[in-house]
Write an enzyme that holds these catalytic residues in place. Structure first.
Site, PDB file in Angstrom:
ATOM      1  N   PRO A   1      15.647  87.962 -93.237  1.00  0.00           N
ATOM      2  CA  PRO A   1      15.098  88.163 -91.973  1.00  0.00           C
ATOM      3  C   PRO A   1      15.905  88.944 -91.189  1.00  0.00           C
ATOM      4  CG  PRO A   1      14.784  85.612 -91.550  1.00  0.00           C
ATOM      5  CD  PRO A   1      15.773  86.555 -93.086  1.00  0.00           C
ATOM      6  N   ASP A   2      15.547  89.641 -89.440  1.00  0.00           N
ATOM      7  CA  ASP A   2      16.247  90.437 -88.335  1.00  0.00           C
ATOM      8  C   ASP A   2      16.003  89.324 -87.663  1.00  0.00           C
ATOM      9  OD1 ASP A   2      13.441  91.068 -87.357  1.00  0.00           O
ATOM     10  OD2 ASP A   2      14.025  93.000 -87.388  1.00  0.00           O
ATOM     11  N   PHE A   3      16.324  89.593 -86.566  1.00  0.00           N
ATOM     12  CA  PHE A   3      16.228  88.723 -85.124  1.00  0.00           C
ATOM     13  C   PHE A   3      14.913  88.979 -84.702  1.00  0.00           C
ATOM     14  CE2 PHE A   3      20.256  89.138 -86.641  1.00  0.00           C
ATOM     15  CZ  PHE A   3      21.076  87.564 -86.979  1.00  0.00           C
ATOM     16  N   ARG A   4      15.067  89.886 -83.974  1.00  0.00           N
ATOM     17  CA  ARG A   4      14.164  90.129 -82.602  1.00  0.00           C
ATOM     18  C   ARG A   4      12.248  90.676 -82.970  1.00  0.00           C
ATOM     19  NH1 ARG A   4      19.220  91.311 -81.827  1.00  0.00           N
ATOM     20  NH2 ARG A   4      19.936  89.463 -80.124  1.00  0.00           N
TER      21      ARG A   4
ATOM     22  N   ASN B   1      26.122  92.797 -89.493  1.00  0.00           N
ATOM     23  CA  ASN B   1      25.435  92.235 -90.340  1.00  0.00           C
ATOM     24  C   ASN B   1      26.435  91.068 -90.932  1.00  0.00           C
ATOM     25  OD1 ASN B   1      23.298  93.226 -89.958  1.00  0.00           O
ATOM     26  ND2 ASN B   1      23.017  94.389 -91.624  1.00  0.00           N
TER      27      ASN B   1
ATOM     28  N   ASP C   1      25.953  89.202 -93.314  1.00  0.00           N
ATOM     29  CA  ASP C   1      25.408  88.976 -94.897  1.00  0.00           C
ATOM     30  C   ASP C   1      26.609  89.486 -95.694  1.00  0.00           C
ATOM     31  OD1 ASP C   1      24.931  91.791 -95.337  1.00  0.00           O
ATOM     32  OD2 ASP C   1      22.548  91.285 -94.670  1.00  0.00           O
TER      33      ASP C   1
ATOM     34  N   HIS D   1      30.247  91.081 -85.719  1.00  0.00           N
ATOM     35  CA  HIS D   1      29.954  90.031 -85.747  1.00  0.00           C
ATOM     36  C   HIS D   1      31.136  89.079 -86.492  1.00  0.00           C
ATOM     37  CE1 HIS D   1      26.528  91.624 -82.936  1.00  0.00           C
ATOM     38  NE2 HIS D   1      28.103  92.089 -82.631  1.00  0.00           N
TER      39      HIS D   1
HETATM   40  P1  OAD Z   1      17.589  93.062 -84.660  1.00  0.00           P
HETATM   41  O1  OAD Z   1      16.649  92.286 -85.097  1.00  0.00           O
HETATM   42  O2  OAD Z   1      17.380  92.907 -82.704  1.00  0.00           O
HETATM   43  O3  OAD Z   1      17.431  94.220 -84.399  1.00  0.00           O
HETATM   44  C1  OAD Z   1      16.630  94.554 -85.644  1.00  0.00           C
HETATM   45  C2  OAD Z   1      15.927  96.130 -86.021  1.00  0.00           C
HETATM   46  O4  OAD Z   1      15.715  96.848 -87.218  1.00  0.00           O
HETATM   47  C3  OAD Z   1      14.892  96.217 -85.160  1.00  0.00           C
HETATM   48  O5  OAD Z   1      14.848  97.746 -83.934  1.00  0.00           O
HETATM   49  C4  OAD Z   1      14.010  96.511 -86.135  1.00  0.00           C
HETATM   50  O6  OAD Z   1      12.690  97.416 -85.475  1.00  0.00           O
HETATM   51  C5  OAD Z   1      14.708  97.193 -87.370  1.00  0.00           C
HETATM   52  N1  OAD Z   1      13.836  96.822 -88.735  1.00  0.00           N
HETATM   53  C6  OAD Z   1      13.833  95.491 -88.585  1.00  0.00           C
HETATM   54  N2  OAD Z   1      13.151  96.197 -90.559  1.00  0.00           N
HETATM   55  C7  OAD Z   1      13.593  97.416 -90.291  1.00  0.00           C
HETATM   56  C8  OAD Z   1      13.224  97.943 -91.827  1.00  0.00           C
HETATM   57  N3  OAD Z   1      13.745  97.962 -92.675  1.00  0.00           N
HETATM   58  N4  OAD Z   1      14.078 100.057 -91.456  1.00  0.00           N
HETATM   59  C9  OAD Z   1      14.627  99.934 -90.372  1.00  0.00           C
HETATM   60  N5  OAD Z   1      14.183  98.872 -89.208  1.00  0.00           N
HETATM   61  C10 OAD Z   1      14.053  98.179 -89.549  1.00  0.00           C
HETATM   62  O7  OAD Z   1      18.989  92.561 -84.965  1.00  0.00           O
HETATM   63  P2  OAD Z   1      20.396  93.684 -84.377  1.00  0.00           P
HETATM   64  O8  OAD Z   1      20.086  94.162 -83.788  1.00  0.00           O
HETATM   65  O9  OAD Z   1      21.397  93.568 -86.053  1.00  0.00           O
HETATM   66  O10 OAD Z   1      24.381  88.344 -83.888  1.00  0.00           O
HETATM   67  O11 OAD Z   1      20.731  91.987 -83.411  1.00  0.00           O
HETATM   68  C11 OAD Z   1      22.482  92.208 -83.355  1.00  0.00           C
HETATM   69  C12 OAD Z   1      22.928  91.057 -83.075  1.00  0.00           C
HETATM   70  O12 OAD Z   1      22.173  90.003 -82.553  1.00  0.00           O
HETATM   71  C13 OAD Z   1      23.164  90.531 -84.600  1.00  0.00           C
HETATM   72  O13 OAD Z   1      24.216  90.583 -85.564  1.00  0.00           O
HETATM   73  C14 OAD Z   1      22.945  89.126 -84.440  1.00  0.00           C
HETATM   74  C15 OAD Z   1      22.160  88.399 -83.301  1.00  0.00           C
HETATM   75  O14 OAD Z   1      22.180  87.283 -81.847  1.00  0.00           O
HETATM   76  C16 OAD Z   1      25.238  86.878 -84.858  1.00  0.00           C
HETATM   77  O15 OAD Z   1      23.798  86.659 -85.446  1.00  0.00           O
HETATM   78  C17 OAD Z   1      26.315  87.302 -83.878  1.00  0.00           C
END
Ligand code: OAD
Length: 280
Positions: free
Chosen positions: A38-41, A116, A118, A135
């Site tokens: 999963p992503d974060f936001r 990332n 991972d 990170h």
């Molecule tokens: P976010 O979850 O903030 O953002 C992920 C982005 O990817 C969002 O804009 C989604 O719309 C987009 N997204 C998701 N799935 C996708 C897909 N299949 N294709 C294209 N886009 C997609 O994640 P990050 O920006 O990576 O820090 O977050 C930054 C940092 O916040 C991370 O490195 C983490 C967190 O705190 C640590 O773990 C230290």
């Protein structure tokens, strides 16, 4: 402008023209969602938002606390619970990861800056000297009190058994017993030294491709602003982020990154190579 248009075709033509020799990448969690991480936001599925079961269960004061150094010092259990679930080895690189290696094999990859943790960029076979894990990652770990590195095989076993044992790794230096933490950059910690090279790489790039990040975490996010006018910026994401769209040569491709990458590779005549790497 450098590009003939603001679409996929224009990027493909630019890469094929031979004028685009140095491509720098900025990656975020969206690159790995198709791998099952999963992503974060992202609403509903992000670790920090919605009701993703993993974090709700951890009893955190607020979601980001799982990656905060002060919180970890007082309660490392949520982090290790999450580490158990997200540990590298459980996931396979995506088509987008395969594309990074493809750029490198075509001698076009200047540097891949990833947020990332991972390690899927390494797993897919991108050379180590082409990756900056801004990170940090799960690849190494040390005591947060005395800094002594902790054995990788040992922590791997502890993390994988954490769901049943609940044993948090502690420093084995005589009399220390400090908590051991992976070299992941927590909120409140400095980024790795190698991140300092990022502005230089971006200033010398012919193309900046930003994939799967909300560009909300600084200093990483600010890198996108450093690109000179001679370096078109491409965003491949589910939503528009940062200052994308403000410049003449910005290209915004809103879709799942694996789909956009596949389409781009089709234009470039690289589709077979891409799939071959991915299937390895
Ligand atoms: P976010 O979850 O903030 O953002 C992920 C982005 O990817 C969002 O804009 C989604 O719309 C987009 N997204 C998701 N799935 C996708 C897909 N299949 N294709 C294209 N886009 C997609 O994640 P990050 O920006 O990576 O820090 O977050 C930054 C940092 O916040 C991370 O490195 C983490 C967190 O705190 C640590 O773990 C230290």
């Amino acid at each position: 402008g450098i590009l003939e248009g603001n679409d996929l075709q224009a990027i493909s033509n630019y890469i094929k023209s031979g004028k685009c020799k140095n491509i720098t990448l900025m990656l975020g969690a969206g690159v790995s969602t198709a791998a099952g991480i999963p992503d974060f936001r992202s609403p509903g599925t992000g670790l920090y938002v919605g009701n993703f079961a993993n974090l709700a269960r951890l009893n955190l004061p607020y979601p980001e606390a799982v990656f905060e150094i002060n919180f970890f010092s007082s309660n490392p259990v949520p982090f290790y619970t999450l580490a158990n679930e997200l540990y590298p080895g459980k996931f396979r690189p995506t088509l987008t990861h395969a594309f990074i290696r493809l750029l490198s094999e075509h001698s076009l990859l200047s540097m891949c800056f990833t947020q990332n943790i991972d390690t899927l960029e390494r797993r897919v076979g991108v050379p180590e000297n082409k990756i900056v894990e801004a990170h940090g990652s799960f690849a190494s770990q040390r005591c947060i009190k005395c800094g002594t590195p902790f054995d990788s095989a040992k922590i791997k076993e502890m993390v994988l058994n954490f769901s049943k044992d609940k044993v948090v790794p502690r420093c084995e230096q005589k009399g220390c017993r400090g908590l051991v933490k992976h070299d992941i950059v927590f909120f409140g910690e400095a980024l790795p030294k190698a991140f300092g090279q990022a502005p230089g790489y971006i200033r010398n790039s012919d193309l900046l491709i930003v994939i799967g990040t909300s560009l909300t975490v600084h200093p990483f996010a600010s890198l996108a602003e450093i690109a000179p006018d001679t370096c078109p910026r491409v965003l491949i994401n589910m939503e528009t982020v940062g200052s994308f769209g403000e410049r003449e040569d910005d290209v915004i491709l809103l879709d799942k990154c694996d789909k956009v990458i596949k389409d781009l590779c089709k234009e470039l005549g690289w589709e077979e190579e891409l799939v071959k790497i991915w299937e390895e």
